[in-house]
Design a protein around this motif. Structure first.
Motif, PDB file in Angstrom:
ATOM      1  N   ALA A 118      -0.379   4.900  -0.859  1.00 43.19           N
ATOM      2  CA  ALA A 118      -1.389   4.947   0.204  1.00 43.19           C
ATOM      3  C   ALA A 118      -0.685   5.067   1.550  1.00 43.19           C
ATOM      4  CB  ALA A 118      -2.275   3.716   0.157  1.00 43.19           C
ATOM      5  N   THR A 153      -3.848  -1.158   6.105  1.00 42.51           N
ATOM      6  CA  THR A 153      -4.059   0.266   5.808  1.00 42.51           C
ATOM      7  C   THR A 153      -3.621   1.119   6.982  1.00 42.51           C
ATOM      8  OG1 THR A 153      -5.903  -0.229   4.306  1.00 42.51           O
ATOM      9  CG2 THR A 153      -5.776   2.011   5.187  1.00 42.51           C
ATOM     10  N   ILE A 213      -8.927   3.944   6.468  1.00 42.55           N
ATOM     11  CA  ILE A 213      -9.801   3.056   5.708  1.00 42.55           C
ATOM     12  C   ILE A 213     -11.089   3.778   5.329  1.00 42.55           C
ATOM     13  CG2 ILE A 213      -8.908   0.958   6.774  1.00 42.55           C
ATOM     14  CD1 ILE A 213     -11.503   0.890   8.497  1.00 42.55           C
ATOM     15  N   LEU A 257       0.832  -1.198   0.000  1.00 43.87           N
ATOM     16  CA  LEU A 257       0.000   0.000   0.000  1.00 43.87           C
ATOM     17  C   LEU A 257       0.874   1.259   0.000  1.00 43.87           C
ATOM     18  CD1 LEU A 257      -2.751  -1.003   2.613  1.00 43.87           C
ATOM     19  CD2 LEU A 257      -2.820  -1.236   0.132  1.00 43.87           C
ATOM     20  N   VAL A 265      -7.813   4.677   1.777  1.00 41.58           N
ATOM     21  CA  VAL A 265      -7.885   3.441   0.993  1.00 41.58           C
ATOM     22  C   VAL A 265      -9.332   2.981   0.993  1.00 41.58           C
ATOM     23  CG1 VAL A 265      -7.199   1.019   0.846  1.00 41.58           C
ATOM     24  CG2 VAL A 265      -5.514   2.756   1.488  1.00 41.58           C
TER      25      VAL A 265
END
Length: 506
Positions: A48, A71, A78, A43, A54
């Motif tokens: 991210a 995440t 999230i 990620l 995300v």
């Protein structure tokens, strides 16, 4: 404390212990930690990182847990979205949250490709044809410096009275405050085995993952409650101790034929939230499963959980949803924000470290929901729900202040359904109301004035099913010659909910 640190602490305590059970997959705490750290690297490498969002569009399962934890480890927030979400709502959410990356179920990849706000973004695909597993990096992600717990952790989208998605902002600190309060009164520990059949795209379901990681418990993830008997067999096979449910699930249990109470022998507790548990359901559950502790609760996405009723107070405080969760305040106020006398109906307001930061990129709505207390100036969450409080502070739900319908524990904005109905050829006017339903709590009902006399209920329901999320699709349609109006000429949902003149039905 940041939520991903729950996993790290539980793995350090007993890494070999089973953390996740999902179908045939069983992950130890060490394995879950390794998968999450490696996905966090992926990620991060795809942009991210801290401050980004995300979007997670996944069915309930072990990969959902890994995606959420990874995440957070990458420093991002999230944005979980229900897999049943239709294209229009997905586009609205994506346009609002502006994610850096999408994690999507393989069967839903076309939905993402057709969404202008998502089509060009990096994408990890989950499923048999997906790249989720192969995308895991060999090295775990390690941030250059620790991320603070004041960072944004989640944008959980709900709908207001206008039907527009609102991103509820929770930090790691607000989720942490809620989780610690909940695990305290539930007395969760590493000995618990918690079932989650509720969508982890919503607060109640997501909270089961958070509290399991905090307490070092085992989380048993079921995709849905579509096949209740299979879920019940899982409860027995995995010796589940905690079973969170919503009233609709309790109703399905009540209606099941020859339901064997021995399936639930391992249960220590049941929880009910999302909507007040009808007394008939409560009484049946206590009779059917007399050995369990039943926790009736009330909450909103905006505060995760607000109240809990101690099981030993169920009879003395019959119908109540209890008192404020530990470390918080819940009071009933009048229009000026002053606390009302016991037994007086007013709006429930919540104060505490678990209350949301506000709505993402929606200052006006945030300012309506979070208002200062008249005496201290402390920001409080105005729930928009009517309650009473007794002399001991026990709260009882009365009604909603607006027209929101709760069906299957989910909120339905009537105007959002009406907008779809009015787009259908053959419909001149439409109102949507909630009507009592034994299983759903409330069922969505459409009251329609048709411009095409040949239009049928079946056609209307099919049209809605193509354009609305499942829980928003009306369960019934009533045709009338005209919609009821108020004295000012506005169409009235209150009057539409009353029985129609027989001559106006079809």
């Amino acid at each position: 404390m940041r939520i991903e640190h729950y996993l790290e602490a539980s793995a350090a305590q007993d890494g070999a212990k089973t953390a996740i059970v999902s179908g045939e997959v069983r992950l130890s705490y060490d394995h879950l930690l390794d998968l999450s750290r490696r996905l966090a690297t992926t990620l991060h490498n795809h942009g991210a990182g801290r401050g980004e969002r995300v979007l997670i569009l996944l069915d309930n399962g072990w990969r959902t847990a890994v995606a959420v934890l990874a995440t957070w480890m990458a420093g991002a927030a999230i944005c979980p979205v229900n897999p049943s979400t239709k294209a229009e709502r997905l586009a609205a959410i994506a346009g609002n949250c502006a994610p850096a990356l999408v994690i999507v179920e393989s069967r839903l990849e076309r939905l993402v490709e057709d969404c202008q706000a998502l089509a060009a973004l990096p994408r990890l695909v989950v499923g048999e044809a997906g790249s989720f597993d192969s995308a895991l990096e060999a090295a775990p992600f390690v941030p250059a410096e620790p991320f603070p717990d004041t960072d944004l952790a989640a944008l959980i989208y709900t709908s207001g009275s206008t039907g527009e998605p609102k991103g509820v902002m929770h930090g790691h600190d607000t989720l942490d405050a809620a989780a610690r309060a909940i695990t305290r009164y539930l007395e969760n520990s590493a000995f618990d085995i918690i079932l989650v059949v509720l969508p982890m795209s919503f607060g109640y379901g997501l909270n089961q993952l958070v509290t399991a990681m905090l307490s070092g418990a085992t989380l048993v993830i079921e995709k849905s409650f579509a096949f209740p008997q299979a879920v019940f067999e899982t409860i027995r096979a995995e010796r589940v101790t905690g079973f969170p449910l919503v009233p609709a699930m309790a109703a399905m249990m009540m209606q099941a034929r020859d339901l064997d109470p021995s399936l639930f022998a391992s249960l220590r507790y049941l929880t009910s939230a999302a909507a007040p548990l009808p007394l008939a359901h409560l009484d049946w559950l206590r009779t059917f499963l007399p050995h369990i502790r039943l926790f009736c609760m009330y909450g909103q996405t905006e505060c995760t959980r607000a109240t809990w009723l101690p099981p030993d107070k169920i009879d003395a405080k019959r119908g109540s949803v209890g008192i404020a969760i530990p470390g918080t305040k819940a009071v009933v106020v009048d229009e000026t924000g002053e606390v009302v006398a016991p037994g007086t109906i007013g709006e429930l307001v919540i104060e505490g470290p678990h209350v949301m930061r506000g709505y993402w990129r929606n200052e006006a709505t945030t300012n309506r929901a979070l208002r200062p207390a008249p005496d201290t100036g402390t920001l409080r969450l105005h729930t928009g729900d009517l309650f009473t409080a007794d002399a001991d502070g026990y709260l009882t739900f009365v009604s909603r202040m607006d027209d929101i319908i709760k069906s299957r524990g989910e909120k339905v904005a009537p105007q959002a359904v009406e907008e779809v109905l009015c787009r259908m050829p053959g419909i001149a006017e439409a109102l949507v109301v909630g009507v009592p339903h034994d299983v759903l709590g409330e069922a969505v009902k459409a009251v329609i004035v048709a411009s095409d006399p040949s239009l049928t209920e079946r056609e209307v329901l099919r049209f809605c099913a193509r354009h609305l999320e499942d829980h928003m699709v009306p369960k019934s349609v009533e045709f009338r010659d005209a919609l009821p109006k108020t004295d000012s000429g506005k169409a009235s949902r209150r009057l539409a909910a009353l029985p129609a003149n027989p001559t106006g039905s079809k």
